[in-house]
Design a protein around this motif. Structure first.
Motif, PDB file in Angstrom:
ATOM      1  N   MET A   1     -35.828 -92.596  22.280  1.00  0.00           N
ATOM      2  CA  MET A   1     -34.873 -91.491  22.166  1.00  0.00           C
ATOM      3  C   MET A   1     -33.541 -91.971  21.586  1.00  0.00           C
ATOM      4  SD  MET A   1     -36.576 -88.884  22.925  1.00  0.00           S
ATOM      5  CE  MET A   1     -38.186 -89.604  22.621  1.00  0.00           C
ATOM      6  N   ASP A   2     -33.092 -93.170  21.971  1.00  0.00           N
ATOM      7  CA  ASP A   2     -31.866 -93.739  21.380  1.00  0.00           C
ATOM      8  C   ASP A   2     -32.021 -93.884  19.874  1.00  0.00           C
ATOM      9  OD1 ASP A   2     -30.423 -93.940  23.754  1.00  0.00           O
ATOM     10  OD2 ASP A   2     -30.958 -96.055  24.082  1.00  0.00           O
ATOM     11  N   THR A   3     -33.178 -94.357  19.458  1.00  0.00           N
ATOM     12  CA  THR A   3     -33.439 -94.541  18.031  1.00  0.00           C
ATOM     13  C   THR A   3     -33.465 -93.188  17.315  1.00  0.00           C
ATOM     14  OG1 THR A   3     -34.675 -96.567  18.461  1.00  0.00           O
ATOM     15  CG2 THR A   3     -35.087 -95.470  16.352  1.00  0.00           C
ATOM     16  N   PHE A   4     -34.127 -92.207  17.892  1.00  0.00           N
ATOM     17  CA  PHE A   4     -34.152 -90.874  17.288  1.00  0.00           C
ATOM     18  C   PHE A   4     -32.744 -90.290  17.197  1.00  0.00           C
ATOM     19  CE2 PHE A   4     -38.817 -89.584  18.456  1.00  0.00           C
ATOM     20  CZ  PHE A   4     -39.286 -90.482  17.514  1.00  0.00           C
ATOM     21  N   ILE A   5     -31.950 -90.460  18.238  1.00  0.00           N
ATOM     22  CA  ILE A   5     -30.577 -89.943  18.243  1.00  0.00           C
ATOM     23  C   ILE A   5     -29.733 -90.644  17.189  1.00  0.00           C
ATOM     24  CG2 ILE A   5     -28.446 -89.818  19.617  1.00  0.00           C
ATOM     25  CD1 ILE A   5     -30.325 -89.219  22.060  1.00  0.00           C
ATOM     26  N   ASP A   6     -29.920 -91.946  17.019  1.00  0.00           N
ATOM     27  CA  ASP A   6     -29.203 -92.673  15.960  1.00  0.00           C
ATOM     28  C   ASP A   6     -29.546 -92.106  14.585  1.00  0.00           C
ATOM     29  OD1 ASP A   6     -27.940 -94.358  17.757  1.00  0.00           O
ATOM     30  OD2 ASP A   6     -29.330 -96.033  17.441  1.00  0.00           O
ATOM     31  N   ILE A   7     -30.819 -91.823  14.355  1.00  0.00           N
ATOM     32  CA  ILE A   7     -31.248 -91.271  13.065  1.00  0.00           C
ATOM     33  C   ILE A   7     -30.628 -89.887  12.865  1.00  0.00           C
ATOM     34  CG2 ILE A   7     -33.231 -90.437  11.733  1.00  0.00           C
ATOM     35  CD1 ILE A   7     -34.898 -92.640  13.242  1.00  0.00           C
ATOM     36  N   ILE A   8     -30.671 -89.066  13.900  1.00  0.00           N
ATOM     37  CA  ILE A   8     -30.087 -87.718  13.827  1.00  0.00           C
ATOM     38  C   ILE A   8     -28.598 -87.807  13.511  1.00  0.00           C
ATOM     39  CG2 ILE A   8     -29.476 -85.666  15.184  1.00  0.00           C
ATOM     40  CD1 ILE A   8     -32.187 -86.165  16.717  1.00  0.00           C
ATOM     41  N   ASN A   9     -27.895 -88.678  14.221  1.00  0.00           N
ATOM     42  CA  ASN A   9     -26.448 -88.829  14.005  1.00  0.00           C
ATOM     43  C   ASN A   9     -26.126 -89.343  12.606  1.00  0.00           C
ATOM     44  OD1 ASN A   9     -25.853 -87.888  16.567  1.00  0.00           O
ATOM     45  ND2 ASN A   9     -25.729 -89.933  17.454  1.00  0.00           N
TER      46      ASN A   9
END
Length: 118
Positions: A101-109
């Motif tokens: 989820m941290d990785t997905f959030i980084d990509i989204i951001n």
């Protein structure tokens, strides 16, 4: 006050619980309830997340640095009742698959900031 139609005891009990529990602490659970996700749909989502997390860990061990395709796969496979971003942030807040989820959030951001600059 908003009128709520309650047609069975389970719905009534959930309604009562939602009044005594701060659902902001459980955004993923709130999404599941509000979007009427069935038990089968929930199990399918959790199975998808376990597979994605396994793939994520394997790719990370292999040295892969860009996991955008995993995020795209997640969004494409996600139940149509759920918003991908809201689901990811909800899963993160409740502690599910934290690295993924941290990785997905980084990509989204990164993508949001890229489009804001234009």
């Amino acid at each position: 006050m908003k009128e709520i139609k309650i047609n069975d005891s389970s719905s009534f009990h959930i309604h009562l619980l939602s009044k005594v529990i701060d659902m902001d602490h459980y955004p993923f659970t709130k999404l599941i309830i509000e979007n009427h996700i069935t038990f089968e749909e929930y199990e399918e989502l959790m199975g998808l997340l376990h597979k994605l997390n396994d793939t994520f860990e394997e790719q990370k061990e292999e040295g892969l640095m860009d996991f955008t395709l995993l995020l795209i796969h997640f969004a494409g496979m996600l139940n149509e009742k759920l918003n991908p971003n809201h689901t990811i942030y909800g899963l993160k807040k409740e502690g599910y698959f934290p690295s993924l989820m941290d990785t997905f959030i980084d990509i989204i951001n990164r993508n949001e900031s890229k489009y804001k600059r234009r």
